[in-house]
Design a protein around this motif. Structure first.
Motif, PDB file in Angstrom:
ATOM      1  N   ALA A   1     -15.836  53.629 -20.363  1.00 62.69           N
ATOM      2  CA  ALA A   1     -14.491  53.155 -20.681  1.00 62.69           C
ATOM      3  C   ALA A   1     -14.260  51.728 -20.212  1.00 62.69           C
ATOM      4  N   ILE A   2     -13.604  50.989 -21.078  1.00 57.48           N
ATOM      5  CA  ILE A   2     -13.119  49.659 -20.728  1.00 57.48           C
ATOM      6  C   ILE A   2     -11.645  49.641 -21.090  1.00 57.48           C
ATOM      7  N   GLY A   3     -10.792  49.429 -20.103  1.00 55.85           N
ATOM      8  CA  GLY A   3      -9.359  49.456 -20.369  1.00 55.85           C
ATOM      9  C   GLY A   3      -8.854  50.878 -20.576  1.00 55.85           C
ATOM     10  N   ASP A   4      -7.669  51.000 -21.180  1.00 60.60           N
ATOM     11  CA  ASP A   4      -7.087  52.305 -21.486  1.00 60.60           C
ATOM     12  C   ASP A   4      -7.744  52.856 -22.740  1.00 60.60           C
ATOM     13  N   TYR A   5      -7.772  54.192 -22.869  1.00 60.25           N
ATOM     14  CA  TYR A   5      -8.423  54.798 -24.024  1.00 60.25           C
ATOM     15  C   TYR A   5      -7.892  56.208 -24.247  1.00 60.25           C
ATOM     16  N   LEU A   6      -8.387  56.876 -25.298  1.00 65.08           N
ATOM     17  CA  LEU A   6      -7.999  58.243 -25.634  1.00 65.08           C
ATOM     18  C   LEU A   6      -9.189  59.169 -25.457  1.00 65.08           C
ATOM     19  N   VAL A   7      -8.910  60.409 -25.025  1.00 69.22           N
ATOM     20  CA  VAL A   7      -9.928  61.456 -24.979  1.00 69.22           C
ATOM     21  C   VAL A   7      -9.425  62.650 -25.776  1.00 69.22           C
ATOM     22  N   GLU A   8     -10.350  63.409 -26.306  1.00 76.97           N
ATOM     23  CA  GLU A   8     -10.010  64.643 -27.010  1.00 76.97           C
ATOM     24  C   GLU A   8     -10.370  65.810 -26.096  1.00 76.97           C
ATOM     25  N   VAL A   9      -9.413  66.734 -25.933  1.00 71.11           N
ATOM     26  CA  VAL A   9      -9.632  67.918 -25.100  1.00 71.11           C
ATOM     27  C   VAL A   9      -9.432  69.148 -25.979  1.00 71.11           C
ATOM     28  N   VAL A  10     -10.433  70.024 -25.997  1.00 71.36           N
ATOM     29  CA  VAL A  10     -10.392  71.248 -26.785  1.00 71.36           C
ATOM     30  C   VAL A  10     -10.107  72.407 -25.831  1.00 71.36           C
ATOM     31  N   THR A  11      -9.100  73.225 -26.173  1.00 71.93           N
ATOM     32  CA  THR A  11      -8.773  74.416 -25.385  1.00 71.93           C
ATOM     33  C   THR A  11      -8.609  75.600 -26.338  1.00 71.93           C
ATOM     34  N   CYS A  12      -8.264  76.750 -25.785  1.00 72.35           N
ATOM     35  CA  CYS A  12      -8.021  77.934 -26.616  1.00 72.35           C
ATOM     36  C   CYS A  12      -6.798  77.758 -27.507  1.00 72.35           C
ATOM     37  N   LEU A  13      -5.986  76.744 -27.251  1.00 69.18           N
ATOM     38  CA  LEU A  13      -4.800  76.474 -28.074  1.00 69.18           C
ATOM     39  C   LEU A  13      -5.042  75.383 -29.116  1.00 69.18           C
ATOM     40  N   GLY A  14      -6.234  74.817 -29.148  1.00 68.05           N
ATOM     41  CA  GLY A  14      -6.524  73.789 -30.141  1.00 68.05           C
ATOM     42  C   GLY A  14      -7.064  72.511 -29.544  1.00 68.05           C
ATOM     43  N   ARG A  15      -6.859  71.421 -30.289  1.00 65.34           N
ATOM     44  CA  ARG A  15      -7.360  70.100 -29.889  1.00 65.34           C
ATOM     45  C   ARG A  15      -6.193  69.220 -29.465  1.00 65.34           C
ATOM     46  N   TRP A  16      -6.418  68.469 -28.406  1.00 68.99           N
ATOM     47  CA  TRP A  16      -5.384  67.602 -27.833  1.00 68.99           C
ATOM     48  C   TRP A  16      -5.963  66.219 -27.640  1.00 68.99           C
ATOM     49  N   VAL A  17      -5.244  65.201 -28.051  1.00 75.04           N
ATOM     50  CA  VAL A  17      -5.642  63.816 -27.800  1.00 75.04           C
ATOM     51  C   VAL A  17      -4.764  63.299 -26.672  1.00 75.04           C
ATOM     52  N   LEU A  18      -5.403  62.922 -25.573  1.00 76.21           N
ATOM     53  CA  LEU A  18      -4.681  62.503 -24.374  1.00 76.21           C
ATOM     54  C   LEU A  18      -4.972  61.046 -24.053  1.00 76.21           C
ATOM     55  N   GLU A  19      -3.969  60.387 -23.509  1.00 76.96           N
ATOM     56  CA  GLU A  19      -4.087  58.985 -23.110  1.00 76.96           C
ATOM     57  C   GLU A  19      -4.657  58.897 -21.694  1.00 76.96           C
ATOM     58  N   VAL A  20      -5.652  58.037 -21.524  1.00 80.36           N
ATOM     59  CA  VAL A  20      -6.233  57.790 -20.205  1.00 80.36           C
ATOM     60  C   VAL A  20      -5.963  56.341 -19.836  1.00 80.36           C
ATOM     61  N   ARG A  21      -5.428  56.144 -18.653  1.00 83.59           N
ATOM     62  CA  ARG A  21      -5.158  54.805 -18.139  1.00 83.59           C
ATOM     63  C   ARG A  21      -6.258  54.443 -17.154  1.00 83.59           C
ATOM     64  N   ASN A  22      -6.695  53.197 -17.248  1.00 87.18           N
ATOM     65  CA  ASN A  22      -7.644  52.630 -16.292  1.00 87.18           C
ATOM     66  C   ASN A  22      -6.880  51.625 -15.451  1.00 87.18           C
ATOM     67  N   ASP A  23      -6.590  51.996 -14.225  1.00 94.10           N
ATOM     68  CA  ASP A  23      -5.837  51.140 -13.311  1.00 94.10           C
ATOM     69  C   ASP A  23      -6.791  50.656 -12.225  1.00 94.10           C
ATOM     70  N   ASN A  24      -7.508  49.575 -12.514  1.00 97.98           N
ATOM     71  CA  ASN A  24      -8.490  49.004 -11.571  1.00 97.98           C
ATOM     72  C   ASN A  24      -9.514  50.037 -11.106  1.00 97.98           C
ATOM     73  N   GLY A  25     -10.053  50.825 -12.051  1.00 99.22           N
ATOM     74  CA  GLY A  25     -11.075  51.814 -11.732  1.00 99.22           C
ATOM     75  C   GLY A  25     -10.541  53.181 -11.378  1.00 99.22           C
ATOM     76  N   ARG A  26      -9.238  53.342 -11.293  1.00 99.93           N
ATOM     77  CA  ARG A  26      -8.629  54.666 -11.108  1.00 99.93           C
ATOM     78  C   ARG A  26      -8.240  55.157 -12.502  1.00 99.93           C
ATOM     79  N   PHE A  27      -8.876  56.230 -12.951  1.00100.67           N
ATOM     80  CA  PHE A  27      -8.659  56.768 -14.281  1.00100.67           C
ATOM     81  C   PHE A  27      -7.777  58.012 -14.196  1.00100.67           C
TER      82      PHE A  27
END
Length: 102
Positions: A25-51
């Motif tokens: 990852a470089i900067g903020d980005y999106l991840v996809e998470v699959v669960t028993c309820l379906g697919r979720w696109v979540l926002e990930v923030r990169n705050d000086n190496g803290r994700f």
């Protein structure tokens, strides 16, 4: 590879991710998470190496999966920026029945 996140105070607004899973990852980005309820696109923030995940999509994920403090999430890395998550309650039992909130 897998990782576990224990749901502690403040998790409903944001949840830290292990840096070793964010090496591409470089900067903020999106991840996809699959669960028993379906697919979720979540926002990930990169705050000086803290994700961390955050935002409205994370809040919906928390509500729909009925996450509570003391529970945990088990993440399995499937592909670049794609994870499968299993939800456990505070007793350590897997949660498989939900009342989805839309």
């Amino acid at each position: 590879m897998t990782f576990v996140r224990f749901l502690k105070s403040g998790f409903k607004t944001e949840m830290d991710l292990p840096p070793c899973f964010c090496t591409e990852a470089i900067g903020d980005y999106l991840v996809e998470v699959v669960t028993c309820l379906g697919r979720w696109v979540l926002e990930v923030r990169n705050d000086n190496g803290r994700f961390y995940v955050h935002g409205d999509k994370w809040a919906r994920f928390v509500n729909n999966h009925e996450l509570d403090e003391g529970g945990l999430l088990l993440f399995e890395h499937l592909d670049s920026f794609i994870f499968h998550a299993t939800v456990f309650d505070s007793s350590g039992c897997e949660k498989s029945e939900f009342q989805p909130i839309r």
